[in-house]
Design an enzyme around this catalytic site. Structure first.
Site, PDB file in Angstrom:
ATOM      1  N   GLY A   4       0.848  -1.187   0.000  1.00  0.00           N
ATOM      2  CA  GLY A   4       0.000   0.000   0.000  1.00  0.00           C
ATOM      3  C   GLY A   4       0.879   1.230   0.000  1.00  0.00           C
ATOM      4  N   GLN A  41       3.271  10.099   1.058  1.00  0.00           N
ATOM      5  CA  GLN A  41       4.571   9.417   1.118  1.00  0.00           C
ATOM      6  C   GLN A  41       5.459   9.752  -0.073  1.00  0.00           C
ATOM      7  OE1 GLN A  41       2.682   5.362   2.082  1.00  0.00           O
ATOM      8  NE2 GLN A  41       4.661   5.311   3.112  1.00  0.00           N
ATOM      9  N   CYS A  56       6.641   0.129   6.962  1.00  0.00           N
ATOM     10  CA  CYS A  56       6.186   1.291   6.203  1.00  0.00           C
ATOM     11  C   CYS A  56       7.342   1.784   5.354  1.00  0.00           C
ATOM     12  CB  CYS A  56       5.725   2.375   7.172  1.00  0.00           C
ATOM     13  SG  CYS A  56       5.157   3.866   6.354  1.00  0.00           S
ATOM     14  N   LEU A  57       7.049   2.123   4.108  1.00  0.00           N
ATOM     15  CA  LEU A  57       8.111   2.598   3.215  1.00  0.00           C
ATOM     16  C   LEU A  57       8.701   3.919   3.706  1.00  0.00           C
ATOM     17  CD1 LEU A  57       6.378   1.711  -0.165  1.00  0.00           C
ATOM     18  CD2 LEU A  57       7.974   0.346   1.198  1.00  0.00           C
ATOM     19  N   HIS A  67      -3.740   1.487   8.044  1.00  0.00           N
ATOM     20  CA  HIS A  67      -2.371   2.017   7.977  1.00  0.00           C
ATOM     21  C   HIS A  67      -2.282   3.124   6.907  1.00  0.00           C
ATOM     22  CE1 HIS A  67       2.175   1.414   7.889  1.00  0.00           C
ATOM     23  NE2 HIS A  67       1.944   2.175   6.845  1.00  0.00           N
ATOM     24  N   GLU A  68      -2.823   2.834   5.710  1.00  0.00           N
ATOM     25  CA  GLU A  68      -2.683   3.800   4.609  1.00  0.00           C
ATOM     26  C   GLU A  68      -3.533   5.043   4.859  1.00  0.00           C
ATOM     27  OE1 GLU A  68      -0.265   3.504   2.788  1.00  0.00           O
ATOM     28  OE2 GLU A  68       0.148   1.377   3.132  1.00  0.00           O
ATOM     29  N   HIS A 122      -1.989   7.615   7.060  1.00  0.00           N
ATOM     30  CA  HIS A 122      -1.034   8.527   6.410  1.00  0.00           C
ATOM     31  C   HIS A 122      -1.719   9.831   5.972  1.00  0.00           C
ATOM     32  CE1 HIS A 122       2.740   6.361   6.178  1.00  0.00           C
ATOM     33  NE2 HIS A 122       2.164   5.282   5.693  1.00  0.00           N
TER      34      HIS A 122
HETATM   35 NI    NI Z   1       3.079   3.413   5.613  1.00  0.00          NI
END
Ligand code: NI
Length: 161
Positions: free
Chosen positions: A39, A44, A92-93, A134-135, A138
């Site tokens: 995701g 991000q 997480c990226l 989670h997404e 953000h």
């Molecule tokens: Ni993330």
């Protein structure tokens, strides 16, 4: 993590006609897939819009995870369904190399738009619901460590879990 753009509430998408949303979604899928994620949220990659992409390919970073349907969610709104919470590992990226044990609601109802503005309504549970939470976090400036309650279960991915 630490970049102010990850800590603000992202803006609602208002224009569904320009074609830019579809291009943004393509860029986000490419970035997500290049980094083996499952995701990605627009903030991000420095884009201040309420857009999330999910799933599609089996993630190398989550080889045992159930499939998450490939989707673009624009202006998503989540309603957590009453019931159990469950903890699970998240990465997480934007928090590279680390993993944390994060409590999440096990089920939710979601309302969003697709890139053309059509309404999407669905219910999700388990891992799918975790990824959505989670997404969407953000988009509100929340990173998963801010959701953790047990910091002893936060560490480098190759050492923990
Ligand atoms: Ni993330």
């Amino acid at each position: 993590m630490g970049d102010a753009r990850l800590l603000r509430r992202a803006r609602e998408v208002e224009d569904f006609t320009s074609g830019e949303l579809a291009m943004l979604a393509q860029r986000m899928f490419a970035c997500m897939e290049a980094s083996g994620g499952i995701g990605l949220a627009a903030p991000q990659i420095g884009v201040d819009l309420r857009v999330v992409v999910l799933g599609g390919v089996r993630s190398e970073r989550y080889p045992d995870a159930p499939d998450v349907p490939r989707r673009v969610l624009v202006n998503p709104e989540i309603e957590l369904l009453p019931g159990a919470e469950e903890s699970g590992w998240e990465g997480c990226l934007s928090v590279p190399g680390l993993r944390g044990w994060v409590p999440r609601a096990t089920a939710l109802r979601l309302r969003a738009r697709d890139v053309e503005g059509a309404v999407i309504e669905l219910e999700a549970s388990g891992f799918h619901a975790r990824v959505i939470q989670h997404e969407c976090d953000h988009l509100d400036g929340i990173l998963y460590p801010m959701r953790m309650s047990d910091m002893s279960r936060f560490g480098f991915a190759d050492l923990i879990g």
